[in-house]
Design an enzyme around this catalytic site. Structure first.
Site, PDB file in Angstrom:
ATOM      1  N   TYR A  54      36.922 -16.157 -37.426  1.00  0.00           N
ATOM      2  CA  TYR A  54      38.213 -15.608 -37.031  1.00  0.00           C
ATOM      3  C   TYR A  54      38.241 -14.144 -36.738  1.00  0.00           C
ATOM      4  CZ  TYR A  54      39.795 -19.805 -39.464  1.00  0.00           C
ATOM      5  OH  TYR A  54      40.255 -21.200 -39.859  1.00  0.00           O
ATOM      6  N   SER A 143      34.063 -29.028 -44.157  1.00  0.00           N
ATOM      7  CA  SER A 143      35.166 -28.675 -43.231  1.00  0.00           C
ATOM      8  C   SER A 143      34.933 -29.682 -42.307  1.00  0.00           C
ATOM      9  CB  SER A 143      35.560 -27.317 -42.808  1.00  0.00           C
ATOM     10  OG  SER A 143      36.846 -27.344 -42.169  1.00  0.00           O
ATOM     11  N   ASN A 144      35.771 -30.717 -41.698  1.00  0.00           N
ATOM     12  CA  ASN A 144      35.721 -31.360 -40.488  1.00  0.00           C
ATOM     13  C   ASN A 144      34.521 -32.424 -40.615  1.00  0.00           C
ATOM     14  OD1 ASN A 144      37.906 -30.286 -38.817  1.00  0.00           O
ATOM     15  ND2 ASN A 144      36.507 -28.395 -39.015  1.00  0.00           N
ATOM     16  N   TYR A 194      44.362 -28.237 -42.711  1.00  0.00           N
ATOM     17  CA  TYR A 194      44.603 -27.152 -41.851  1.00  0.00           C
ATOM     18  C   TYR A 194      45.504 -27.897 -40.615  1.00  0.00           C
ATOM     19  CZ  TYR A 194      40.647 -28.496 -38.755  1.00  0.00           C
ATOM     20  OH  TYR A 194      40.026 -29.259 -37.511  1.00  0.00           O
ATOM     21  N   PRO A 196      48.769 -27.763 -40.851  1.00  0.00           N
ATOM     22  CA  PRO A 196      49.634 -28.680 -41.566  1.00  0.00           C
ATOM     23  C   PRO A 196      51.078 -28.936 -40.782  1.00  0.00           C
ATOM     24  CG  PRO A 196      49.512 -26.665 -42.517  1.00  0.00           C
ATOM     25  CD  PRO A 196      48.428 -26.577 -41.404  1.00  0.00           C
ATOM     26  N   LEU A 197      51.240 -27.814 -39.907  1.00  0.00           N
ATOM     27  CA  LEU A 197      52.712 -28.048 -39.100  1.00  0.00           C
ATOM     28  C   LEU A 197      52.471 -28.390 -37.704  1.00  0.00           C
ATOM     29  CD1 LEU A 197      54.164 -24.707 -40.766  1.00  0.00           C
ATOM     30  CD2 LEU A 197      54.510 -27.135 -41.336  1.00  0.00           C
TER      31      LEU A 197
END
Length: 265
Positions: A54, A143-144, A194, A196-197
């Site tokens: 990031y 993750s993933n 992740y 989530p929206l």
């Protein structure tokens, strides 16, 4: 709720695109993002999720600056190693670099951001366990990872358990409910959700809006409350108003009937 023997909030906070995007730093909104992270923590959210990718690590620097005003023991920091750094020495270097940018004595939870089939998972797990031995990280996770990869990772650990799997999970993408979430639940692995929206799409969901009216809640709050039953969602916000809306997902529960209705969307 406990994770790595530390009490954690039911909702976390994501930092993707804070301080830049894909390996590219952007310093223009640093003060704004530091203030938002501080605001989130002051409101009782103590799970902060970031990654070396990031902003090319700049998001980690922002998190490090934001948490300085708080008791570090009360904050739970998650960061992640990129898949091209999964060789033993590369992974250890990545973790130490993340630790330096976070300006912290340790990382609460260190995740393999994405799997990499060209690097032996055994080598990666060995490096992850070394980091725990050295006190650089407290807990390790992935993750993933799908069920097969997660089973493989679990079989390779010698000393420490895989405690979390961070995956995409939202009301528009509930495929994880079929296999990976039940598997994680059976094996005491926390699911961290992740997106989530659904990248903002939940705001336009008429079923969530309709259900929300019964509780005096927004579609965003309903969507997060749904996910909280089986995961720790990590939404991102860039304004205090949006943070406040996210926090409105806490302190109440969807009825089983409404939960089931959302599960069928």
């Amino acid at each position: 709720m406990k994770l790595c023997n530390k009490e954690v909030s039911q909702i976390g906070f994501g930092t993707w695109k804070m301080g830049g995007g894909y390996w590219s730093p952007d310093y223009s909104n640093d003060n704004k993002y530091i203030e938002i992270i501080k605001y989130v923590i002051s409101k009782g959210v103590n799970v902060i999720d970031t990654a070396e990718m990031y902003g090319g690590g700049h998001a980690e620097e922002l998190v490090g600056k934001a948490v300085k005003d708080f008791d570090r023991e009360s904050i739970f920091i998650i960061t992640k190693v990129w898949p091209n750094h999964l060789r033993y020495d590369d992974l250890i270097k990545s973790a130490k670099d993340s630790l330096r940018r976070l300006d912290s004595k340790y990382i609460d939870l260190y995740l393999i951001h994405w799997p990499n089939s060209s690097i032996p998972l055994e080598e990666t797990i060995r490096a992850m366990e070394y980091l725990v031995d050295q006190g650089i990280v407290n807990c390790i996770g992935v993750s993933n990872f799908d069920v097969m990869l997660l089973e493989r990772a679990m079989s390779l650990t010698k000393k420490y358990e895989i405690v979390a799997n961070e995956i995409e999970y939202n009301v528009d993408n509930k495929t994880a409910e079929r296999d990976i979430i039940p598997f994680c639940e059976r094996n005491n692995i926390k699911v961290i959700a992740y997106s989530p929206l659904s990248r903002g799409n939940v705001k336009n969901n008429t079923i969530l809006e309709e259900i929300g009216r019964k509780y005096g809640k927004t579609s965003v709050q309903v969507a997060l409350n749904y996910l909280m039953r089986r995961s720790i969602p990590i939404p991102k916000a860039s304004t205090k108003e949006h943070v406040d809306e996210i926090l409105g997902a806490l302190g109440w529960n969807l009825s089983n009937d409404d939960y089931d209705r959302i599960s069928k969307i």
